[in-house]
Design a protein around this motif. Structure first.
Motif, PDB file in Angstrom:
ATOM      1  N   ALA A 179      30.331 -23.919  64.203  1.00  0.00           N
ATOM      2  CA  ALA A 179      29.854 -25.083  63.454  1.00  0.00           C
ATOM      3  C   ALA A 179      29.725 -24.778  61.965  1.00  0.00           C
ATOM      4  CB  ALA A 179      28.521 -25.558  64.016  1.00  0.00           C
ATOM      5  N   LYS A 180      29.163 -23.631  61.630  1.00  0.00           N
ATOM      6  CA  LYS A 180      28.984 -23.281  60.224  1.00  0.00           C
ATOM      7  C   LYS A 180      30.319 -23.067  59.535  1.00  0.00           C
ATOM      8  CE  LYS A 180      24.449 -21.147  60.472  1.00  0.00           C
ATOM      9  NZ  LYS A 180      23.689 -19.927  60.245  1.00  0.00           N
ATOM     10  N   ASP A 204      18.311 -25.406  44.412  1.00  0.00           N
ATOM     11  CA  ASP A 204      17.766 -26.120  43.246  1.00  0.00           C
ATOM     12  C   ASP A 204      18.553 -25.806  41.984  1.00  0.00           C
ATOM     13  OD1 ASP A 204      15.847 -27.260  44.844  1.00  0.00           O
ATOM     14  OD2 ASP A 204      14.226 -25.940  44.208  1.00  0.00           O
ATOM     15  N   THR A 205      18.893 -24.553  41.793  1.00  0.00           N
ATOM     16  CA  THR A 205      19.661 -24.136  40.606  1.00  0.00           C
ATOM     17  C   THR A 205      21.054 -24.763  40.617  1.00  0.00           C
ATOM     18  OG1 THR A 205      18.463 -22.039  40.542  1.00  0.00           O
ATOM     19  CG2 THR A 205      20.523 -22.156  39.313  1.00  0.00           C
ATOM     20  N   LEU A 206      21.685 -24.798  41.784  1.00  0.00           N
ATOM     21  CA  LEU A 206      23.035 -25.379  41.877  1.00  0.00           C
ATOM     22  C   LEU A 206      23.004 -26.902  41.692  1.00  0.00           C
ATOM     23  CD1 LEU A 206      24.412 -23.229  44.805  1.00  0.00           C
ATOM     24  CD2 LEU A 206      25.250 -23.235  42.447  1.00  0.00           C
ATOM     25  N   ASP A 207      21.888 -27.543  42.044  1.00  0.00           N
ATOM     26  CA  ASP A 207      21.766 -28.979  41.867  1.00  0.00           C
ATOM     27  C   ASP A 207      21.522 -29.390  40.420  1.00  0.00           C
ATOM     28  OD1 ASP A 207      22.201 -29.501  44.529  1.00  0.00           O
ATOM     29  OD2 ASP A 207      20.081 -29.545  45.046  1.00  0.00           O
ATOM     30  N   SER A 208      20.946 -28.487  39.652  1.00  0.00           N
ATOM     31  CA  SER A 208      20.599 -28.845  38.264  1.00  0.00           C
ATOM     32  C   SER A 208      21.763 -28.683  37.323  1.00  0.00           C
ATOM     33  CB  SER A 208      19.440 -28.005  37.783  1.00  0.00           C
ATOM     34  OG  SER A 208      19.774 -26.631  37.781  1.00  0.00           O
ATOM     35  N   LYS A 262      20.452 -21.284  53.014  1.00  0.00           N
ATOM     36  CA  LYS A 262      19.569 -22.399  52.652  1.00  0.00           C
ATOM     37  C   LYS A 262      18.390 -21.961  51.766  1.00  0.00           C
ATOM     38  CE  LYS A 262      20.540 -24.697  57.013  1.00  0.00           C
ATOM     39  NZ  LYS A 262      21.063 -23.716  57.924  1.00  0.00           N
ATOM     40  N   ARG A 263      18.680 -21.111  50.784  1.00  0.00           N
ATOM     41  CA  ARG A 263      17.628 -20.633  49.880  1.00  0.00           C
ATOM     42  C   ARG A 263      17.316 -21.726  48.866  1.00  0.00           C
ATOM     43  NH1 ARG A 263      20.576 -15.020  48.581  1.00  0.00           N
ATOM     44  NH2 ARG A 263      22.296 -16.465  48.557  1.00  0.00           N
ATOM     45  N   LYS A 264      16.070 -22.164  48.858  1.00  0.00           N
ATOM     46  CA  LYS A 264      15.639 -23.274  48.002  1.00  0.00           C
ATOM     47  C   LYS A 264      15.914 -22.988  46.531  1.00  0.00           C
ATOM     48  CE  LYS A 264      11.629 -26.253  47.174  1.00  0.00           C
ATOM     49  NZ  LYS A 264      12.408 -27.224  46.516  1.00  0.00           N
ATOM     50  N   TYR A 283      28.364 -23.746  50.744  1.00  0.00           N
ATOM     51  CA  TYR A 283      28.208 -22.506  51.494  1.00  0.00           C
ATOM     52  C   TYR A 283      26.722 -22.188  51.689  1.00  0.00           C
ATOM     53  CZ  TYR A 283      28.472 -17.640  52.842  1.00  0.00           C
ATOM     54  OH  TYR A 283      28.321 -16.459  53.523  1.00  0.00           O
ATOM     55  N   GLU A 284      25.955 -22.285  50.627  1.00  0.00           N
ATOM     56  CA  GLU A 284      24.521 -21.968  50.692  1.00  0.00           C
ATOM     57  C   GLU A 284      23.799 -22.913  51.640  1.00  0.00           C
ATOM     58  OE1 GLU A 284      21.191 -19.788  50.072  1.00  0.00           O
ATOM     59  OE2 GLU A 284      23.109 -19.312  49.148  1.00  0.00           O
ATOM     60  N   ALA A 285      24.119 -24.196  51.592  1.00  0.00           N
ATOM     61  CA  ALA A 285      23.467 -25.177  52.459  1.00  0.00           C
ATOM     62  C   ALA A 285      23.794 -24.924  53.932  1.00  0.00           C
ATOM     63  CB  ALA A 285      23.887 -26.587  52.058  1.00  0.00           C
ATOM     64  N   ALA A 286      24.967 -24.409  54.205  1.00  0.00           N
ATOM     65  CA  ALA A 286      25.366 -24.152  55.588  1.00  0.00           C
ATOM     66  C   ALA A 286      24.894 -22.799  56.111  1.00  0.00           C
ATOM     67  CB  ALA A 286      26.884 -24.225  55.708  1.00  0.00           C
TER      68      ALA A 286
END
Length: 120
Positions: free
Chosen positions: A62-63, A116-120, A110-112, A104-107
């Protein structure tokens, strides 16, 4: 440990078990916790019968289906880096590369802090 595990996994199991006993962690359950950790590593590496069955049936894990492979990531050794090390390396990446890292991180981990850094 299950029958048929590799010598490498056996060494990891013994090392963890010894470490837990010396540190006094998980009193009376050292072998159980060490086995769970090693079995989780085996499953993630595709060394279990279940993972092998998926491969034979042609079904990806799945991942693996949802996220880019480690070799496709723009930062070498990404899966072994800390949050701070990843933040330092994000500066020169394009939006597409950051998106690939986020997927990749989300799958996987999942380090917050990384998400957060990738979203900003």
């Amino acid at each position: 440990m299950p029958v048929g595990t590799s010598p490498k996994r056996e060494r990891e199991f013994r090392k963890l078990e010894k470490e837990f006993k010396q540190e006094g962690r998980y009193p009376g359950r050292e072998d159980e916790v060490a086995a769970r950790i090693v079995n989780k590593q085996r499953a993630q590496a595709g060394e279990t019968q279940e993972a092998a069955g998926r491969e034979r049936a042609g079904k990806p894990a799945a991942k693996a289906a949802a996220a880019p492979a480690v070799r496709d990531l723009p930062i070498a050794g990404y899966q072994h880096l800390t949050v701070a090390q990843i933040r330092d390396k994000l500066g020169g990446l394009s939006a597409a590369q950051r998106k690939r890292l986020r997927e990749y991180e989300a799958a996987h981990k999942k380090r917050k802090g990384v998400l957060d850094t990738l979203d900003s």
